[in-house]
Write an enzyme that holds these catalytic residues in place. Structure first.
Site, PDB file in Angstrom:
ATOM      1  N   SER A 234     -11.189  -2.912  -5.925  1.00  0.00           N
ATOM      2  CA  SER A 234     -12.188  -1.772  -5.662  1.00  0.00           C
ATOM      3  C   SER A 234     -13.383  -2.010  -5.680  1.00  0.00           C
ATOM      4  O   SER A 234     -14.421  -3.248  -5.422  1.00  0.00           O
ATOM      5  CB  SER A 234     -11.557  -0.439  -4.960  1.00  0.00           C
ATOM      6  OG  SER A 234     -12.553   0.502  -5.121  1.00  0.00           O
ATOM      7  N   ASP A 458      -6.115  -1.300   4.655  1.00  0.00           N
ATOM      8  CA  ASP A 458      -6.902  -0.752   3.727  1.00  0.00           C
ATOM      9  C   ASP A 458      -8.026  -0.191   4.437  1.00  0.00           C
ATOM     10  O   ASP A 458      -9.278  -0.489   4.795  1.00  0.00           O
ATOM     11  CB  ASP A 458      -7.304  -2.175   2.482  1.00  0.00           C
ATOM     12  CG  ASP A 458      -7.666  -0.992   1.342  1.00  0.00           C
ATOM     13  OD1 ASP A 458      -8.334   0.082   1.238  1.00  0.00           O
ATOM     14  OD2 ASP A 458      -8.307  -1.975   0.502  1.00  0.00           O
ATOM     15  N   HIS A 487      -4.358   0.358  -1.189  1.00  0.00           N
ATOM     16  CA  HIS A 487      -5.968   0.078  -1.669  1.00  0.00           C
ATOM     17  C   HIS A 487      -5.438  -0.505  -2.804  1.00  0.00           C
ATOM     18  O   HIS A 487      -5.292   0.098  -4.244  1.00  0.00           O
ATOM     19  CB  HIS A 487      -6.280   1.054  -1.585  1.00  0.00           C
ATOM     20  CG  HIS A 487      -7.685   0.721  -2.615  1.00  0.00           C
ATOM     21  ND1 HIS A 487      -8.667   0.067  -1.502  1.00  0.00           N
ATOM     22  CD2 HIS A 487      -8.573   1.370  -3.004  1.00  0.00           C
ATOM     23  CE1 HIS A 487      -9.549   0.298  -2.663  1.00  0.00           C
ATOM     24  NE2 HIS A 487      -9.824   0.700  -3.693  1.00  0.00           N
TER      25      HIS A 487
END
Length: 527
Positions: A234, A458, A487
């Protein structure tokens, strides 16, 4: 990552021209810049000092198998002899044990350093993944190393308000807020930005992604690693991309999992707009799954009926919050987790179903007020998230720009749009100077080959970000989990993805070209 990059699934996103606060141009990042010289000084000191690992801070409640130490970094890299702060680092040594049960000792490959994203998330728990079967081979070869980035407790923790005041539930969550409500939330955002400035003082300006990348270089040196082996998820992918741009010759191997779009024009305002749109698609995925299992949950056999059930629950909670703590905003926040991770689908569907049938307890358990310790951690995480994103780039300073863009977007993506605005709106009133995002771009041969992992659906870091990073990092290879949206996919249940991850980290092997993997199975409903 809570608010970052996105892929527009419903068509091109119309944006008004940004009206931004004056931004301080990032200083030259060449070898002659003050920050570059300061980073070299700090890295040299860290290499000489090393890390003395011992017991972890008691407040972190880490198991004894994890050992912790600290690394000293400058608050301001342009002044390495000025104020310094300590970053806490955690480690579990490589096991060197063959997961297949042979007596062969697995050769060590040094440290694998991990950042879980955020910004504002701590990686101190990362070394525990060595206990998970999917990580056994990697844990045999690598020392697993996590750390708390600057500002994240216990690494010089940042705070913007009293943790007891952080959770303001129960709250409404209007998909089409009134002008009065918008004014109220804008006033709260401005007050929060002012509180950050007053509590953070002159130090606040130094909490940004460029300094996070420099910190990573100093930690590498302190670990005694000649070159860095790194995995970021991320926001950690954006941090890794900045490191690759600043220190390409110091990279050994890098894995980017669930990729933030590094395009300077996207960071961060446009990224958040696109994220809100992408979450609408994932919310639809969840509703379709719930409808397929209507026999279990009784929330409707079509997505529209599931939406109606959600709206009915939100209306009931507005009239009478569950347990006195769960209102519409808490419901929306709990359901948002289902947009991040498929594993949440059965739990969230079960809680929504039970609430509508008269049992609010599962919903209270999943969405209710946190413990005091949880409130402290959440406030700290939010403070770091806000400081980093607001410091990183220019933002619109006129609320009319936010209102215009998000009113338009909310017509087709109502689920997450306005909640995303309230999360990021303090950046409109931010008082610290802004950085100019780096234009990450490496030439052939400048950076070792790197691995990019992405799920096609995602929402938190949509797929366009992975494609953009693939274009910008020469020699990188993209592995896609098709028709899936969880994710972060590395080290999870997808054996195909993990085979590529292990081949790269253990042997340095990448596919000859971009590859794809079939999706993981959908979660099983819980009766």
């Amino acid at each position: 990552m809570r608010a970052a990059v996105l892929h527009s699934a419903a068509g091109s996103l119309l944006l008004t021209t940004l009206a931004v606060a004056p931004a301080r141009a990032a200083p030259s990042e060449g070898p002659g810049s003050a920050e570059a010289r300061g980073t070299a000084v700090a890295a040299g000191r860290a290499a000489a000092a090393g890390i003395e690992f011992g017991r972890c801070p008691k407040a972190e409640d880490l198991p004894g198998a994890i050992r912790c130490g600290t690394v000293t970094v400058p608050l301001d890299y342009a002044h390495p002899d000025g104020k310094r702060i300590e970053l806490t680092v955690s480690r579990v040594r490589a096991t060197h044990e063959d997961p297949d049960g042979s007596d062969r000792e697995v050769p060590g490959q040094g440290a694998l350093l991990y950042n879980p994203g955020g910004p504002g998330a701590s990686g101190l728990y990362f070394p525990l993944v060595g206990m998970v079967p999917e990580w056994k081979r990697i844990a045999a070869a690598y020392d697993l190393v996590g750390y708390a980035p600057r500002g994240v407790a216990p690494s010089a923790p940042l705070s913007c308000q009293d943790p007891g005041d952080f959770f303001k539930g129960p709250r409404p969550a209007p998909a089409q807020p009134s002008q009065a409500y918008k004014r109220q939330r804008a006033a709260e955002a401005e007050a929060y930005a002012n509180d950050c400035a007053e509590r953070g003082g002159d130090a606040l300006r130094h909490y940004h992604s460029l300094n996070n990348a420099r910190d990573l270089e100093v930690v590498r040196a302190a670990l005694g690693e000649r070159r860095l082996t790194f995995m970021g998820a991320s926001y950690g992918t954006y941090l890794g991309a900045l490191y690759a741009e600043l220190f390409p010759s110091h990279v050994r191997r890098m894995v980017f999992d669930a990729v933030v779009d590094p395009d300077p024009e996207q960071v961060w305002y446009r990224n958040n707009l696109e994220q809100s749109e992408a979450f609408e698609d994932r919310w639809d995925d969840f509703k379709e799954w719930v409808a397929e299992h209507d026999a279990v949950y009784g929330l409707g056999d079509r997505p529209r009926k599931v939406q109606d059930a959600y709206e009915e629950a939100s209306e009931r909670l507005a009239a009478e919050p569950a347990g006195g703590t769960v209102g519409p905003a808490q419901l929306q926040g709990a359901m948002l987790k289902a947009g991040y991770y498929d594993d949440y689908w059965p739990h969230r569907a079960e809680a929504l179903s039970a609430y509508l049938k008269g049992d609010p307890q599962p919903l209270i358990d999943q969405a209710g007020t946190r413990t005091e310790a949880g409130a402290v951690a959440a406030e700290n995480s939010n403070a770091v998230y806000t400081a980093v994103e607001c410091n990183d780039a220019p933002w619109p300073t006129d609320f009319e720009v936010w209102d215009r863009d998000n009113t338009r977007l909310a017509r087709r993506a109502p689920f997450e749009t306005w909640d995303n605005v309230w999360t990021n709106l303090p950046c409109a009133y931010w008082r610290a100077p802004r950085q100019r995002p780096l234009d990450v771009r490496t030439a052939p041969g400048e950076l070792p080959p790197t691995l990019i992992l992405a799920a096609e659906r995602d929402a938190a870091t949509p797929y366009d970000g992975a494609l953009e990073l693939r274009r910008r990092l020469s020699g990188s290879v993209l592995v896609t989990e098709r028709d899936a949206g969880t994710h972060g996919i590395g080290g999870g249940p997808n054996a195909c993805v993990n085979a590529h991850l292990e081949a790269y980290l253990l042997d340095g092997r990448l596919p000859a070209r971009d590859a794809s993997c079939a999706p993981r199975p959908e979660p099983e409903p819980r009766a």
